[in-house]
Design a protein around this motif. Structure first.
Motif, PDB file in Angstrom:
ATOM      1  N   SER A 227     -17.503  60.070   3.454  1.00  0.00           N
ATOM      2  CA  SER A 227     -16.908  60.368   2.152  1.00  0.00           C
ATOM      3  C   SER A 227     -16.149  59.169   1.609  1.00  0.00           C
ATOM      4  O   SER A 227     -16.192  58.876   0.409  1.00  0.00           O
ATOM      5  CB  SER A 227     -15.975  61.577   2.269  1.00  0.00           C
ATOM      6  OG  SER A 227     -16.668  62.723   2.723  1.00  0.00           O
ATOM      7  N   LEU A 228     -15.456  58.458   2.486  1.00  0.00           N
ATOM      8  CA  LEU A 228     -14.762  57.245   2.053  1.00  0.00           C
ATOM      9  C   LEU A 228     -15.737  56.218   1.489  1.00  0.00           C
ATOM     10  O   LEU A 228     -15.515  55.654   0.418  1.00  0.00           O
ATOM     11  CB  LEU A 228     -13.989  56.639   3.231  1.00  0.00           C
ATOM     12  CG  LEU A 228     -12.656  57.281   3.630  1.00  0.00           C
ATOM     13  CD1 LEU A 228     -12.100  56.569   4.848  1.00  0.00           C
ATOM     14  CD2 LEU A 228     -11.665  57.214   2.491  1.00  0.00           C
ATOM     15  N   ARG A 229     -16.808  55.988   2.223  1.00  0.00           N
ATOM     16  CA  ARG A 229     -17.790  55.009   1.753  1.00  0.00           C
ATOM     17  C   ARG A 229     -18.482  55.490   0.487  1.00  0.00           C
ATOM     18  O   ARG A 229     -18.764  54.692  -0.410  1.00  0.00           O
ATOM     19  CB  ARG A 229     -18.814  54.742   2.854  1.00  0.00           C
ATOM     20  CG  ARG A 229     -18.271  53.955   4.036  1.00  0.00           C
ATOM     21  CD  ARG A 229     -19.394  53.536   4.958  1.00  0.00           C
ATOM     22  NE  ARG A 229     -19.990  54.694   5.636  1.00  0.00           N
ATOM     23  CZ  ARG A 229     -19.584  55.157   6.811  1.00  0.00           C
ATOM     24  NH1 ARG A 229     -18.590  54.565   7.449  1.00  0.00           N
ATOM     25  NH2 ARG A 229     -20.173  56.201   7.362  1.00  0.00           N
ATOM     26  N   GLY A 230     -18.756  56.789   0.385  1.00  0.00           N
ATOM     27  CA  GLY A 230     -19.423  57.307  -0.796  1.00  0.00           C
ATOM     28  C   GLY A 230     -18.587  57.203  -2.055  1.00  0.00           C
ATOM     29  O   GLY A 230     -19.127  57.051  -3.156  1.00  0.00           O
ATOM     30  N   GLN A 231     -17.268  57.257  -1.910  1.00  0.00           N
ATOM     31  CA  GLN A 231     -16.380  57.169  -3.058  1.00  0.00           C
ATOM     32  C   GLN A 231     -15.846  55.760  -3.294  1.00  0.00           C
ATOM     33  O   GLN A 231     -14.993  55.554  -4.157  1.00  0.00           O
ATOM     34  CB  GLN A 231     -15.196  58.131  -2.874  1.00  0.00           C
ATOM     35  CG  GLN A 231     -15.601  59.590  -2.798  1.00  0.00           C
ATOM     36  CD  GLN A 231     -16.369  60.018  -4.019  1.00  0.00           C
ATOM     37  OE1 GLN A 231     -15.980  59.727  -5.149  1.00  0.00           O
ATOM     38  NE2 GLN A 231     -17.476  60.712  -3.812  1.00  0.00           N
ATOM     39  N   GLY A 232     -16.305  54.807  -2.488  1.00  0.00           N
ATOM     40  CA  GLY A 232     -15.866  53.436  -2.682  1.00  0.00           C
ATOM     41  C   GLY A 232     -14.430  53.200  -2.273  1.00  0.00           C
ATOM     42  O   GLY A 232     -13.751  52.349  -2.854  1.00  0.00           O
ATOM     43  N   LEU A 233     -13.968  53.925  -1.264  1.00  0.00           N
ATOM     44  CA  LEU A 233     -12.599  53.777  -0.785  1.00  0.00           C
ATOM     45  C   LEU A 233     -12.625  53.173   0.610  1.00  0.00           C
ATOM     46  O   LEU A 233     -13.537  53.421   1.389  1.00  0.00           O
ATOM     47  CB  LEU A 233     -11.885  55.129  -0.737  1.00  0.00           C
ATOM     48  CG  LEU A 233     -11.798  55.921  -2.049  1.00  0.00           C
ATOM     49  CD1 LEU A 233     -11.199  57.281  -1.801  1.00  0.00           C
ATOM     50  CD2 LEU A 233     -10.961  55.162  -3.064  1.00  0.00           C
ATOM     51  N   ASN A 234     -11.595  52.398   0.916  1.00  0.00           N
ATOM     52  CA  ASN A 234     -11.459  51.899   2.278  1.00  0.00           C
ATOM     53  C   ASN A 234     -10.537  52.813   3.069  1.00  0.00           C
ATOM     54  O   ASN A 234     -10.065  53.833   2.565  1.00  0.00           O
ATOM     55  CB  ASN A 234     -10.951  50.440   2.296  1.00  0.00           C
ATOM     56  CG  ASN A 234      -9.603  50.305   1.576  1.00  0.00           C
ATOM     57  OD1 ASN A 234      -8.828  51.257   1.506  1.00  0.00           O
ATOM     58  ND2 ASN A 234      -9.326  49.128   1.047  1.00  0.00           N
ATOM     59  N   ALA A 236      -7.558  52.487   3.999  1.00  0.00           N
ATOM     60  CA  ALA A 236      -6.202  52.572   3.442  1.00  0.00           C
ATOM     61  C   ALA A 236      -6.140  53.427   2.206  1.00  0.00           C
ATOM     62  O   ALA A 236      -5.072  53.766   1.724  1.00  0.00           O
ATOM     63  CB  ALA A 236      -5.667  51.171   3.132  1.00  0.00           C
ATOM     64  N   GLY A 237      -7.298  53.796   1.657  1.00  0.00           N
ATOM     65  CA  GLY A 237      -7.335  54.653   0.485  1.00  0.00           C
ATOM     66  C   GLY A 237      -7.392  53.906  -0.821  1.00  0.00           C
ATOM     67  O   GLY A 237      -7.292  54.497  -1.885  1.00  0.00           O
ATOM     68  N   ASP A 238      -7.558  52.588  -0.778  1.00  0.00           N
ATOM     69  CA  ASP A 238      -7.632  51.783  -1.980  1.00  0.00           C
ATOM     70  C   ASP A 238      -9.080  51.655  -2.418  1.00  0.00           C
ATOM     71  O   ASP A 238      -9.991  51.594  -1.585  1.00  0.00           O
ATOM     72  CB  ASP A 238      -7.045  50.384  -1.770  1.00  0.00           C
ATOM     73  CG  ASP A 238      -5.571  50.448  -1.412  1.00  0.00           C
ATOM     74  OD1 ASP A 238      -4.903  51.394  -1.913  1.00  0.00           O
ATOM     75  OD2 ASP A 238      -5.101  49.599  -0.629  1.00  0.00           O
ATOM     76  N   GLU A 239      -9.302  51.596  -3.710  1.00  0.00           N
ATOM     77  CA  GLU A 239     -10.651  51.425  -4.213  1.00  0.00           C
ATOM     78  C   GLU A 239     -11.102  49.986  -4.008  1.00  0.00           C
ATOM     79  O   GLU A 239     -10.319  49.060  -4.055  1.00  0.00           O
ATOM     80  CB  GLU A 239     -10.695  51.781  -5.703  1.00  0.00           C
ATOM     81  CG  GLU A 239     -10.350  53.238  -5.977  1.00  0.00           C
ATOM     82  CD  GLU A 239     -10.467  53.573  -7.448  1.00  0.00           C
ATOM     83  OE1 GLU A 239     -10.800  52.650  -8.220  1.00  0.00           O
ATOM     84  OE2 GLU A 239     -10.221  54.724  -7.816  1.00  0.00           O
ATOM     85  N   GLY A 240     -12.400  49.816  -3.813  1.00  0.00           N
ATOM     86  CA  GLY A 240     -12.945  48.467  -3.649  1.00  0.00           C
ATOM     87  C   GLY A 240     -13.953  48.413  -2.546  1.00  0.00           C
ATOM     88  O   GLY A 240     -14.311  49.338  -1.910  1.00  0.00           O
TER      89      GLY A 240
END
Length: 240
Positions: A227-234, A236-240
């Motif tokens: 889910s993190l990778r699918g939403q573009g989150l690392n 730490a919860g930051d986008e990128g």
């Protein structure tokens, strides 16, 4: 004199063409906007036609829409019944409490849909969407083992120990053991059946606590990182 006259006529012609172009610009803008809207509509219809029936069904019958609708319906039924009986204590009847509780909980649950625009706050739902089907498939595989172990415990210890007196009590006892809530209490309760009781619990703990429970945690953790990778989150919860 002729040059100045030609220059003036040329300037007047340019002004006339500018006025004509300025007068024609609103019509041109309207036509452009209409063409853009038509192309957008056509592209939207093209995309809709390429969707499968399942995707169309999920788009129309969204889960959050269903939760909101059912919550509102239950609350409406509760209101009709309350008005029809002219008030009274709503907590005297169990059906009152059930309808009111479900409608209130559903309304609060439906608020989660607005967090979908903020991936960091919606991460729990993404994880459930990704991991729940995998966990259910895994549970289907271990369900026969759990029921078989429950029936074995009820058969062996049900006559002497209340924790294994019936299938419901046995399932609750084994579920508590696998979560580490009452391991020592169950061991003490089965002391009279030594060594059968100890072997029964040791094998159950090794299979369901060390293998099954750890496997479920691994499945949920994998769904979380997907889910993190699918939403573009690392992490730490930051986008990128």
């Amino acid at each position: 004199g002729k040059r100045s006259r030609y220059r003036q006529e040329g300037d007047q012609g340019e002004v006339g063409e500018g006025e004509e172009s300025s007068c024609a610009s609103p019509t041109t803008a309207t036509a452009t906007a209409t063409a853009t809207a038509a192309s957008t509509t056509e592209s939207g219809l093209d995309i809709w036609s390429t969707l499968s029936w399942r995707d169309k069904y999920l788009y129309i019958f969204n889960l959050w829409h269903l939760v909101s609708f059912l919550s509102s319906l239950l609350y409406f039924l509760y209101t009709l019944r309350y008005v029809g009986e002219k008030g009274g204590d709503v907590f005297e009847d169990g059906s009152y409490r059930m309808i009111l509780g479900l409608s209130t909980a559903g309304m609060w649950f439906s608020l989660v849909q607005y967090l979908e625009y903020f991936p960091r706050f919606y991460l729990l739902i993404w994880t459930l969407k990704t991991g729940l089907p995998r966990v259910l498939q895994f549970f289907i595989g271990i369900f026969p083992f759990f029921i078989g172990y429950s029936l074995l415990g009820m058969t062996l210890f049900g006559d002497e120990e209340e924790l294994f007196g019936d299938i419901q009590s046995t399932v609750c006892t084994l579920f508590s053991v696998v979560n580490g809530d009452s391991v020592l209490d169950v061991f003490n309760a089965l002391k009279y059946a030594f060594p059968v009781g100890d072997i029964y619990l040791y094998v159950y703990i090794m299979i369901f606590m060390y293998v099954v429970l750890m496997s479920v945690i691994a499945i949920v953790e994998e769904a979380f990182f997907d889910s993190l990778r699918g939403q573009g989150l690392n992490i730490a919860g930051d986008e990128g």
